[in-house]
Design a protein around this motif. Sequence first.
Motif, PDB file in Angstrom:
ATOM      1  N   VAL A   1      28.660  45.170  44.220  1.00 38.22           N
ATOM      2  CA  VAL A   1      28.877  44.398  43.592  1.00 38.22           C
ATOM      3  C   VAL A   1      28.615  44.624  42.485  1.00 38.22           C
ATOM      4  CG1 VAL A   1      26.493  43.052  42.389  1.00 38.22           C
ATOM      5  CG2 VAL A   1      26.788  42.634  44.808  1.00 38.22           C
ATOM      6  N   ILE A   2      27.945  45.989  41.932  1.00 39.87           N
ATOM      7  CA  ILE A   2      27.859  47.027  40.347  1.00 39.87           C
ATOM      8  C   ILE A   2      29.886  47.273  40.277  1.00 39.87           C
ATOM      9  CG2 ILE A   2      27.527  48.485  38.904  1.00 39.87           C
ATOM     10  CD1 ILE A   2      24.994  48.710  40.774  1.00 39.87           C
ATOM     11  N   GLY A   3      30.333  47.447  41.179  1.00 43.07           N
ATOM     12  CA  GLY A   3      31.770  47.948  41.032  1.00 43.07           C
ATOM     13  C   GLY A   3      32.489  46.043  40.562  1.00 43.07           C
ATOM     14  N   PHE A   4      32.251  45.748  41.468  1.00 47.34           N
ATOM     15  CA  PHE A   4      32.821  43.681  40.996  1.00 47.34           C
ATOM     16  C   PHE A   4      32.695  43.461  39.555  1.00 47.34           C
ATOM     17  CE2 PHE A   4      31.923  39.259  41.127  1.00 47.34           C
ATOM     18  CZ  PHE A   4      33.719  38.859  41.064  1.00 47.34           C
ATOM     19  N   ILE A   5      31.416  43.363  39.330  1.00 46.56           N
ATOM     20  CA  ILE A   5      30.821  43.248  37.824  1.00 46.56           C
ATOM     21  C   ILE A   5      31.374  44.333  37.096  1.00 46.56           C
ATOM     22  CG2 ILE A   5      29.064  43.186  36.384  1.00 46.56           C
ATOM     23  CD1 ILE A   5      27.199  41.938  38.541  1.00 46.56           C
ATOM     24  N   LEU A   6      31.504  45.236  36.930  1.00 46.60           N
ATOM     25  CA  LEU A   6      32.189  46.597  36.213  1.00 46.60           C
ATOM     26  C   LEU A   6      34.099  46.150  36.098  1.00 46.60           C
ATOM     27  CD1 LEU A   6      30.543  49.514  36.975  1.00 46.60           C
ATOM     28  CD2 LEU A   6      30.381  48.076  34.671  1.00 46.60           C
ATOM     29  N   LEU A   7      34.457  46.139  36.773  1.00 46.29           N
ATOM     30  CA  LEU A   7      35.696  45.750  37.177  1.00 46.29           C
ATOM     31  C   LEU A   7      36.169  44.988  36.012  1.00 46.29           C
ATOM     32  CD1 LEU A   7      36.611  47.484  40.636  1.00 46.29           C
ATOM     33  CD2 LEU A   7      37.623  48.330  38.400  1.00 46.29           C
ATOM     34  N   LEU A   8      35.357  43.395  36.783  1.00 43.18           N
ATOM     35  CA  LEU A   8      35.473  42.225  35.956  1.00 43.18           C
ATOM     36  C   LEU A   8      36.223  42.272  34.571  1.00 43.18           C
ATOM     37  CD1 LEU A   8      33.857  39.306  38.032  1.00 43.18           C
ATOM     38  CD2 LEU A   8      35.982  39.359  37.865  1.00 43.18           C
ATOM     39  N   ILE A   9      34.615  43.024  34.287  1.00 44.80           N
ATOM     40  CA  ILE A   9      34.617  43.283  32.817  1.00 44.80           C
ATOM     41  C   ILE A   9      36.174  44.127  32.003  1.00 44.80           C
ATOM     42  CG2 ILE A   9      33.264  44.657  30.661  1.00 44.80           C
ATOM     43  CD1 ILE A   9      30.432  43.903  32.613  1.00 44.80           C
ATOM     44  N   THR A  10      35.821  45.390  32.671  1.00 45.24           N
ATOM     45  CA  THR A  10      37.284  46.465  32.416  1.00 45.24           C
ATOM     46  C   THR A  10      38.488  45.589  32.235  1.00 45.24           C
ATOM     47  OG1 THR A  10      37.010  47.520  33.975  1.00 45.24           O
ATOM     48  CG2 THR A  10      35.631  48.189  32.777  1.00 45.24           C
ATOM     49  N   GLU A  11      38.659  44.688  33.768  1.00 49.05           N
ATOM     50  CA  GLU A  11      39.818  44.433  33.682  1.00 49.05           C
ATOM     51  C   GLU A  11      40.015  43.295  32.598  1.00 49.05           C
ATOM     52  OE1 GLU A  11      43.154  45.824  34.987  1.00 49.05           O
ATOM     53  OE2 GLU A  11      41.910  48.013  34.455  1.00 49.05           O
ATOM     54  N   ARG A  12      39.136  42.543  32.504  1.00 50.43           N
ATOM     55  CA  ARG A  12      39.779  41.562  31.512  1.00 50.43           C
ATOM     56  C   ARG A  12      39.722  40.221  32.488  1.00 50.43           C
ATOM     57  NH1 ARG A  12      38.166  46.079  29.075  1.00 50.43           N
ATOM     58  NH2 ARG A  12      38.513  45.553  26.925  1.00 50.43           N
ATOM     59  N   ASP A  13      39.199  40.117  34.109  1.00 50.95           N
ATOM     60  CA  ASP A  13      39.309  39.280  34.550  1.00 50.95           C
ATOM     61  C   ASP A  13      41.187  39.402  35.035  1.00 50.95           C
ATOM     62  OD1 ASP A  13      38.826  37.217  36.351  1.00 50.95           O
ATOM     63  OD2 ASP A  13      39.302  35.585  35.271  1.00 50.95           O
TER      64      ASP A  13
ATOM     65  N   THR B   1      39.841  41.221  42.569  1.00 49.97           N
ATOM     66  CA  THR B   1      38.617  41.825  41.532  1.00 49.97           C
ATOM     67  C   THR B   1      38.257  42.850  42.491  1.00 49.97           C
ATOM     68  OG1 THR B   1      38.701  40.552  39.739  1.00 49.97           O
ATOM     69  CG2 THR B   1      37.554  42.516  39.744  1.00 49.97           C
ATOM     70  N   LEU B   2      36.830  41.431  43.787  1.00 50.89           N
ATOM     71  CA  LEU B   2      36.663  41.920  45.163  1.00 50.89           C
ATOM     72  C   LEU B   2      37.721  43.209  46.076  1.00 50.89           C
ATOM     73  CD1 LEU B   2      35.055  38.573  46.421  1.00 50.89           C
ATOM     74  CD2 LEU B   2      34.249  40.460  44.730  1.00 50.89           C
ATOM     75  N   PHE B   3      38.249  42.953  46.144  1.00 49.58           N
ATOM     76  CA  PHE B   3      40.060  43.983  46.915  1.00 49.58           C
ATOM     77  C   PHE B   3      39.688  44.979  45.940  1.00 49.58           C
ATOM     78  CE2 PHE B   3      43.320  45.710  48.725  1.00 49.58           C
ATOM     79  CZ  PHE B   3      43.534  45.089  49.798  1.00 49.58           C
ATOM     80  N   LEU B   4      39.439  45.031  44.515  1.00 51.79           N
ATOM     81  CA  LEU B   4      39.749  46.104  43.967  1.00 51.79           C
ATOM     82  C   LEU B   4      38.999  47.208  43.923  1.00 51.79           C
ATOM     83  CD1 LEU B   4      42.144  47.410  41.735  1.00 51.79           C
ATOM     84  CD2 LEU B   4      41.002  46.204  39.808  1.00 51.79           C
ATOM     85  N   SER B   5      37.457  45.942  44.027  1.00 55.06           N
ATOM     86  CA  SER B   5      36.160  46.909  44.211  1.00 55.06           C
ATOM     87  C   SER B   5      35.854  47.295  45.850  1.00 55.06           C
ATOM     88  CB  SER B   5      34.513  45.861  43.914  1.00 55.06           C
ATOM     89  OG  SER B   5      33.904  46.588  44.563  1.00 55.06           O
ATOM     90  N   VAL B   6      36.874  46.606  46.718  1.00 51.39           N
ATOM     91  CA  VAL B   6      36.517  47.102  48.184  1.00 51.39           C
ATOM     92  C   VAL B   6      37.200  48.323  48.729  1.00 51.39           C
ATOM     93  CG1 VAL B   6      36.505  46.449  50.171  1.00 51.39           C
ATOM     94  CG2 VAL B   6      34.975  45.257  49.029  1.00 51.39           C
ATOM     95  N   THR B   7      38.572  48.538  47.986  1.00 46.24           N
ATOM     96  CA  THR B   7      39.714  49.262  48.470  1.00 46.24           C
ATOM     97  C   THR B   7      38.978  50.946  48.036  1.00 46.24           C
ATOM     98  OG1 THR B   7      41.960  49.299  48.785  1.00 46.24           O
ATOM     99  CG2 THR B   7      41.386  49.213  46.116  1.00 46.24           C
ATOM    100  N   PRO B   8      38.828  51.302  46.950  1.00 45.02           N
ATOM    101  CA  PRO B   8      38.219  52.838  46.588  1.00 45.02           C
ATOM    102  C   PRO B   8      37.155  53.144  47.889  1.00 45.02           C
ATOM    103  CG  PRO B   8      37.936  51.311  45.242  1.00 45.02           C
ATOM    104  CD  PRO B   8      38.192  50.795  45.713  1.00 45.02           C
ATOM    105  N   ARG B   9      36.413  52.916  48.531  1.00 47.20           N
ATOM    106  CA  ARG B   9      35.530  52.706  49.688  1.00 47.20           C
ATOM    107  C   ARG B   9      36.076  53.694  50.765  1.00 47.20           C
ATOM    108  NH1 ARG B   9      31.065  50.399  48.998  1.00 47.20           N
ATOM    109  NH2 ARG B   9      30.191  51.864  49.919  1.00 47.20           N
ATOM    110  N   THR B  10      37.537  54.188  50.331  1.00 50.91           N
ATOM    111  CA  THR B  10      38.590  54.983  50.841  1.00 50.91           C
ATOM    112  C   THR B  10      39.413  53.928  51.886  1.00 50.91           C
ATOM    113  OG1 THR B  10      37.391  54.750  53.063  1.00 50.91           O
ATOM    114  CG2 THR B  10      36.312  56.592  51.905  1.00 50.91           C
TER     115      THR B  10
END
Length: 450
Positions: free
Chosen positions: A239-251, A268-277
Amino acid sequence: MQKLKEFKFFDTLSKKMVAGFVILIVIGTVLLSLPMATTPGSHSSFINILFTAASATCITGLTVVNTATHWTTFGQVVILALSEVGALGYMTFAVLLFNIMRRNIGLSTQLMVKESLNLENLSDTKSVMRYVIGLSLLFQLGGLGLLALDFVPRFGWHRGLYVSLYHAVMSFCNAGFDVFGNSLMDFRSDSYVLIVTMILIVAGGLGFLVWRDLLLYHERKRLSLNSKLTLLTTMSLFVIGFILLLITERDLKLLPAGTSWFNRTVNTLFLSVTPRTAGLITMPTGKLQAGSLFILMVLMFVGGTPGSTAGGIKTTTFGVLMFQSIAQIRGKQDVEFSHRRFSQANISRALLLVFLASIVISVATLILTQTEKIPQGFGLEYVVFEVLSAFGTVGLSLGLTPHLTVVGKIVIMLLMFIGRVGIFTSLYALSKRQAKVNLIRYPAENILIG
């Protein structure tokens, strides 16, 4: 004497586990060296073949050549098999073979399984192995069926089923290899494919012990402390990764104009999930904002869950240290969570793991800054990102891996190996020292901290 015996036992066990992964890499290297493994006109040096075999066995996905164009179907299947065995552990397949042959599993084999899956009790070995094999088949075959609904109409039955199987396995195993040539960038507007892929990634990275707890909850009416901590940490990071990526990538403004709000959210959800290896991408990593890259590096460092197909320092380690920090700030002596207290041994092990991981990452980064060329427009993050990706067995890249020197490839291979086998297992295997029983304890004295 008992401590000495325990140390020798774990030392031998660790060496066997390390040897098993080394043998897998050697077998993969031999198979990928065969002429039938590469496409006509493609040349593979020994170091590139070894790198690919190591990346597949360590379920990382970093590649020095394009998997879709460089390797034939045979070569791609070899990479698939290495990733499957590397993700579930070669001991899983050994136990499966024993079951097929209807032979009893020996004590030494059970101990190897216990260590490879991070089990606490030897009695859990057989039951957990059934869940490992059963859940792996369920998720991967389920993923195959769901992806086939999209890929078969696109590519036809033969090609569609092949890519569906390949990406179902790679997503669940958090491996990151693809047979499209550009990961999932051609499917960033296909929310269905991305959602199915995310489910498979999370399922593989959650851990078989957690899945067992969830499936047995209706009988036990409780979850273990490990599962509770894993679920809380995983959801918090997600959740934190998703919210922060929404902010840093301007949606996600880097997506094509006209992309729907729903599809931007899914990406954006995918971008938050994929770094989990997982290592699969829907957009060029090099075009992300600096803040986004930092968030991805933090997520890669943490990784997934112990006993799963993921790498990193693991969510439980991060969770224990998080609650330890909160307890210290509040002035509490005990570190508590869910009406339980973490043992000092757990806290010390978590601190040691993070410290050793930091040392490994720092040394690797220093070496690569001396051996690799950083292109114009990038800074130190160009190297650090690749180091964290290799250590966390992620597979994301800013473009360094295909241009690595021989020394750089060796460093990255060692990082991938340590990340998959584990720092403690690697150290136990290399250590020749024996544990000593302290007969004398010196007086304690405080020093200034902070």
